[in-house]
Design an enzyme around this catalytic site. Structure first.
Site, PDB file in Angstrom:
ATOM      1  N   GLY A  10       1.327  -1.496  -0.020  1.00 44.21           N
ATOM      2  CA  GLY A  10       0.326  -0.123   0.042  1.00 44.21           C
ATOM      3  C   GLY A  10       1.111   1.647   0.010  1.00 44.21           C
ATOM      4  O   GLY A  10       2.248   1.236  -0.205  1.00 44.21           O
ATOM      5  N   GLY A  14       6.736   0.837   2.730  1.00 41.86           N
ATOM      6  CA  GLY A  14       7.817   0.263   2.468  1.00 41.86           C
ATOM      7  C   GLY A  14       8.254   0.200   1.436  1.00 41.86           C
ATOM      8  O   GLY A  14       9.366  -0.486   1.431  1.00 41.86           O
ATOM      9  N   HIS A  50      11.650  12.053  -3.135  1.00 41.38           N
ATOM     10  CA  HIS A  50      12.025  10.625  -3.099  1.00 41.38           C
ATOM     11  C   HIS A  50      13.993  10.654  -3.862  1.00 41.38           C
ATOM     12  O   HIS A  50      14.609   9.618  -3.842  1.00 41.38           O
ATOM     13  CB  HIS A  50      11.080   9.877  -4.406  1.00 41.38           C
ATOM     14  CG  HIS A  50      10.561   9.457  -3.668  1.00 41.38           C
ATOM     15  ND1 HIS A  50       9.513   8.185  -4.140  1.00 41.38           N
ATOM     16  CD2 HIS A  50       9.310   9.502  -2.248  1.00 41.38           C
ATOM     17  CE1 HIS A  50       8.290   7.294  -3.563  1.00 41.38           C
ATOM     18  NE2 HIS A  50       8.314   8.174  -2.811  1.00 41.38           N
ATOM     19  N   ARG A  51      13.970  11.241  -4.868  1.00 37.80           N
ATOM     20  CA  ARG A  51      15.171  11.451  -5.743  1.00 37.80           C
ATOM     21  C   ARG A  51      16.116  11.850  -4.932  1.00 37.80           C
ATOM     22  O   ARG A  51      17.358  11.047  -4.775  1.00 37.80           O
ATOM     23  CB  ARG A  51      15.253  12.610  -6.512  1.00 37.80           C
ATOM     24  CG  ARG A  51      16.341  12.525  -7.751  1.00 37.80           C
ATOM     25  CD  ARG A  51      15.872  13.159  -8.843  1.00 37.80           C
ATOM     26  NE  ARG A  51      15.076  13.229  -9.709  1.00 37.80           N
ATOM     27  CZ  ARG A  51      14.618  13.881 -10.371  1.00 37.80           C
ATOM     28  NH1 ARG A  51      14.935  15.409 -10.486  1.00 37.80           N
ATOM     29  NH2 ARG A  51      13.098  14.075 -10.792  1.00 37.80           N
ATOM     30  N   THR A  52      16.256  12.950  -3.524  1.00 37.16           N
ATOM     31  CA  THR A  52      17.181  13.371  -2.415  1.00 37.16           C
ATOM     32  C   THR A  52      17.598  11.730  -2.147  1.00 37.16           C
ATOM     33  O   THR A  52      18.648  10.959  -1.642  1.00 37.16           O
ATOM     34  CB  THR A  52      16.906  14.293  -1.724  1.00 37.16           C
ATOM     35  OG1 THR A  52      15.633  13.739  -1.240  1.00 37.16           O
ATOM     36  CG2 THR A  52      16.599  15.569  -2.829  1.00 37.16           C
ATOM     37  N   ASP A  82       9.867   2.074 -10.566  1.00 28.83           N
ATOM     38  CA  ASP A  82       9.085   2.464  -9.331  1.00 28.83           C
ATOM     39  C   ASP A  82       8.440   3.824 -10.301  1.00 28.83           C
ATOM     40  O   ASP A  82       8.601   5.073 -10.118  1.00 28.83           O
ATOM     41  CB  ASP A  82       9.686   3.012  -8.830  1.00 28.83           C
ATOM     42  CG  ASP A  82       8.867   3.031  -7.146  1.00 28.83           C
ATOM     43  OD1 ASP A  82       8.368   3.607  -7.289  1.00 28.83           O
ATOM     44  OD2 ASP A  82      10.189   3.402  -5.808  1.00 28.83           O
TER      45      ASP A  82
END
Lengths: 175, 175, 175
Positions: A10, A14, A50-52, A82
């Site tokens: 979900g 994680g 997310h990128r960092t 992803d």
């Protein structure tokens, strides 16, 4: 020999972190294929955050629709895709038919078989009340079919719950 | 000796397919009890598609409400009931009280004990955000109780995720 | 030595009942910490029904926000906190920032380490379609992070499905 790892769960379960730990543990060159499109500030912020969070050495490719084409020409040890759920959302919003989306899924799986390790991240979205709007119901249906197809083709499959893994297929992993 | 198999999961999780594979693998005569009612074209189409997916030799019974009554008079080796979740929805829309629905569930379980193998398919609907409308919240509550009761009475229980099984009770099955 | 047990699941999945069985099985003095606030009649009724379901000997503490403070001063053998999800909801509605909520989570875990057995009940809310409203999306995000943190710190973790447990961490339990 190619290895396909399927990771579902979900929102905030994680699943991306688990997939990234698996990719990092592989030791090889990692290409991160992001399917997210920034339509608004909230999404732009999520993508940037997310990128960092990802290791600096990874190559990032952004592709909302022609995901099979990108994977087919990719030179990498590990592909981390992803996520399937945003890819399906992008195809749906681009008016692809269900048959076209399922055909693209087969193309993706064929392309993944060229990569030593492919990790596919996706979302479970079908465990709430039936949505009011028809587009959301179509999305649940198509994504469910795409997920089933990719999970069936996988060598290992996991569902994440509160950051912990439940093994659906293959051996339980320590990472 | 009767055997009760409980199969749950989200929308498009592969739960009906799994239940059908289990029924087919039993080798006996299969009766498919469908609780779906076609209120609109989308539903009619889903029902028709599901029907063509099933083996030709199976007998199909359609019953939206008196499911225990149907099962009580059934002569079959395998009952495949698909699904508890639509049955509960039908009872709720017919203004049954929660006590009446739970009593009907007990009658269903008693009737299932007459059948050599009974396979009950249902949905998990409680893993999203709390729904805005009160009817949907009531539905989540009652279905959750019905699911718990049937799962408690079962010999084997499985939750499907992306087409793959997680064993809740009993031995993992290969089909 | 303190023991932390994490229990998650959807609405009406049997998570509170499971947690209560674990608390009762411990044999020691149990303090039930309820985070629910009664904003309307439906909620008031749910709270009252839950209370009458619990053993008479248990002490009940109601605390919507300062949960770490309550646990830090608690003298008990077993803490049963039901639930993290309403606590996060209360903090969100009280305009706490995400950083403040995550800091409070760390304080809670530190306080739990003083109690011989702490059982934390929570909800999975991220397995449906992405909610329309931004507050619900923020709630999914923050609760997901809080759940991950608590599950990571736990000695045992379980997700309930239709009243049955899937073990996420630790040994499968018979209760």
């Amino acid at each position: 020999m190619s290895r396909l790892i399927f990771v579902t769960g979900g929102a905030r379960s994680g699943k991306s972190s688990y997939a990234e730990r698996r990719a990092a543990a592989s030791g090889g060159a990692v290409t991160y294929l992001a399917t997210a499109q920034a339509f608004d500030d909230e999404m732009r912020e999520r993508i940037a955050r997310h990128r960092t969070d990802r290791p600096a050495g990874w190559r990032t490719v952004e592709e909302p629709l022609d995901v099979p084409g990108q994977v087919a020409q990719m030179q990498t040890d590990v592909l981390l895709l992803d996520c399937l759920s945003l890819w399906v959302s992008n195809m749906l919003l681009a008016d692809w038919t269900e048959d076209e989306m399922l055909a693209a899924t087969e193309q993706l799986l064929a392309a993944c078989a060229r990569v030593p390790t492919a990790i596919l991240v996706t979302n479970e979205v079908g465990l709430g009340i039936v949505p009011d709007n028809a587009l959301a119901r179509r999305y649940r249906d198509v994504l469910g079919r795409v997920n089933q197809r990719c999970a069936a083709a996988s060598d290992e499959a996991f569902v994440l719950v509160s950051g912990l893994t439940v093994t659906l297929k293959g051996e339980k992993q320590g990472v």
